[in-house]
Scaffold this active site. Structure first.
Site, short mmCIF file in Angstrom:
data_model
loop_
_atom_site.label_atom_id
_atom_site.label_comp_id
_atom_site.label_asym_id
_atom_site.label_seq_id
_atom_site.Cartn_x
_atom_site.Cartn_y
_atom_site.Cartn_z
N GLN A 15 -44.93 23.72 -4.42
CA GLN A 15 -45.29 22.81 -5.51
C GLN A 15 -44.79 21.40 -5.18
O GLN A 15 -43.65 21.20 -4.78
CB GLN A 15 -44.64 23.27 -6.83
CG GLN A 15 -45.12 22.43 -8.00
CD GLN A 15 -44.39 22.72 -9.30
OE1 GLN A 15 -43.16 22.64 -9.35
NE2 GLN A 15 -45.12 23.06 -10.34
N CYS A 35 -34.54 39.54 -19.10
CA CYS A 35 -34.27 38.15 -19.48
C CYS A 35 -34.30 37.98 -21.00
O CYS A 35 -35.24 38.43 -21.66
CB CYS A 35 -35.33 37.24 -18.85
SG CYS A 35 -35.23 35.52 -19.38
N TYR A 83 -43.85 14.99 -15.81
CA TYR A 83 -43.56 14.30 -14.55
C TYR A 83 -44.75 13.37 -14.23
O TYR A 83 -45.71 13.30 -14.99
CB TYR A 83 -43.27 15.31 -13.44
CG TYR A 83 -42.05 16.16 -13.75
CD1 TYR A 83 -40.78 15.59 -13.76
CD2 TYR A 83 -42.16 17.50 -14.09
CE1 TYR A 83 -39.65 16.34 -14.09
CE2 TYR A 83 -41.05 18.26 -14.43
CZ TYR A 83 -39.79 17.67 -14.43
OH TYR A 83 -38.69 18.42 -14.76
N CYS A 136 -32.13 32.82 -22.71
CA CYS A 136 -31.01 32.05 -23.27
C CYS A 136 -30.99 30.64 -22.71
O CYS A 136 -30.32 29.76 -23.23
CB CYS A 136 -29.69 32.76 -22.95
SG CYS A 136 -29.27 32.74 -21.18
N CYS A 143 -29.82 29.42 -17.35
CA CYS A 143 -30.24 29.11 -15.96
C CYS A 143 -30.73 27.67 -15.84
O CYS A 143 -30.92 27.17 -14.74
CB CYS A 143 -31.32 30.08 -15.50
SG CYS A 143 -32.76 30.17 -16.61
N ARG A 170 -38.16 32.44 -15.61
CA ARG A 170 -36.82 32.93 -15.96
C ARG A 170 -36.61 34.43 -15.69
O ARG A 170 -35.56 34.81 -15.14
CB ARG A 170 -36.50 32.57 -17.41
CG ARG A 170 -36.28 31.07 -17.60
CD ARG A 170 -36.26 30.68 -19.06
NE ARG A 170 -37.59 30.78 -19.67
CZ ARG A 170 -37.86 30.59 -20.95
NH1 ARG A 170 -36.87 30.32 -21.79
NH2 ARG A 170 -39.09 30.67 -21.41
#
Ligand code: FMN
Length: 360
Positions: A98, A339, A169, A342, A345, A318
């Protein structure tokens, strides 16, 4: 359907599961590939994923968003990147890279004190940063930077390249009426706001040739008042498809938006697949594969999305940080990712590398 193979543009995926681009904080301080980064991709490949997309790699030093960020803005990075793709290919994995420029979501502290670049000087209420509007010359420089980076990606052995056109972005900023307030070739109406991604796409295509898969991850919705909405986003994707784009990944949100790209606390099936309606809108207008990301946690929901034709591929970030072998676990009968969303990460400042804090 989740474990049926899927082919597009010469890529033969073993299943419908994609590792969405996830910044890893595992490049070294200068942006070179490390053994730790290679190990992560070996784990993911071993874990059974169909397609992996690297964490966002920097196309130009003026667009840095984070430390230990993978770089591709110079030929000096090719050798390390080649080691990464070779390791993945050795294990029969498929890997895309990417490409990103952070635009107004880059940080002066990472830019030697310079102001971040953006289409227009629109204050970011979340970072409290006022970016500088780019000159025409700077815009063309960034178009070329994306083209050069795509060339390097192909030479380094990546199976595909993905434009990071989402999450506020630079590419996303040009597409968004909220961040693009220009009145020239690059902005003023939907047609002109499209020009940056169009030129980026064409520059990349020129460098990689017709037979190489180019994808985009883009916002179906900026989740912002005055931002890009799904109808406009679908029109953009359709125009890119006409130009020859190979696949689109549907996401949403930016730093400033109140609802987030990575929404927290996805604990019930109703909370999952939170861009599902947008994916559906993309699917109903496009012919290229649509990849859906955002809160995909249980196999039943993923199957349903595929069965109903709301997306062609299911993408996760995640859950794979916590369980890189989640695809294999699903195949063996596991119903739901561990997962708990939360977002620990995402605490980039605190973490040495991106990892699941629940496991410590
Ligand atoms: C630690 C972390 C790093 C991320 N880095 C990127 C990135 O480099 N590029 C990108 O497009 N999205 C990035 N994202 C967003 C994810 O790809 C994904 O769109 C989002 O987390 C929602 O998917 P999920 O619910 O499966 O996590 C990141 C998310 C996390 C949690």
């Amino acid at each position: 359907m989740l474990f049926e193979p899927f082919s597009f543009s010469g890529l033969n995926l073993r299943n419908r599961l994609v590792r969405s681009a996830t910044y890893e904080k595992r490049a070294d301080e200068d942006g070179f590939v490390t053994e730790s980064l290679i190990e992560l991709y070996e784990d993911l490949t071993r874990g059974g994923i169909g397609l992996m997309i690297t964490g966002n790699a920097l196309v130009h030093p003026s667009g840095r968003t984070i430390t230990q960020m993978l770089c591709i803005h110079s030929d000096i990075y090719i050798q390390g990147l080649r080691k990464l793709t070779a390791a993945v290919h050795e294990m029969k994995g498929i890997i895309a890279i990417q490409l990103v420029h952070g635009g107004r979501q880059s940080f002066p502290v990472l830019l030697g004190g310079s102001d971040p670049l953006a289409p227009s000087a629109v204050f970011d209420t979340s970072t409290k940063i006022m970016p500088r509007a780019m000159t025409d010359t700077e815009i063309w420089e960034m178009v070329d930077a994306f083209g050069d980076a795509a060339r390097r990606g192909r030479i380094a052995g990546f199976d595909a390249v993905q434009i990071h056109g989402a999450h506020g972005y630079l590419v996303s900023e040009f597409l968004s009426p909220h961040t693009n307030r220009r009145d020239d070739y690059w902005g003023g109406d939907e047609e002109r706001r499209f020009h940056f991604v169009e030129e980026v796409y064409k520059a990349m295509r020129k460098e990689v040739g017709e037979d190489y898969p180019l994808m985009i991850k883009m916002n179906a919705d900026d989740l912002m008042e005055g931002g890009l909405k799904v109808d406009g986003a679908v029109r953009i994707a359709a125009r890119l498809e006409e130009l020859g784009l190979d696949a689109v990944e549907v996401s949403g949100g930016m730093y400033e938006s109140s609802r987030k790209t990575a929404q927290p606390d996805i604990l019930d099936p109703e909370d999952e697949a939170y861009f599902r309606d947008r994916g559906k809108a993309f699917k109903s207008s496009l012919h290229i594969p649509v990849i859906l990301v955002g809160g995909m946690r249980s196999r039943t929901v993923m199957e349903e999305v595929l069965q109903k034709g709301e997306a062609d591929l299911i993408s996760m970030a995640r859950p794979l940080i916590r369980e890189p072998d989640l695809p294999n676990r699903f195949r063996e009968g596991k119903e739901r990712a561990d997962c708990i969303s939360c977002n620990g990460c995402m605490d980039f400042g605190k973490l040495d590398i991106v990892e699941c804090i629940q496991l410590h």
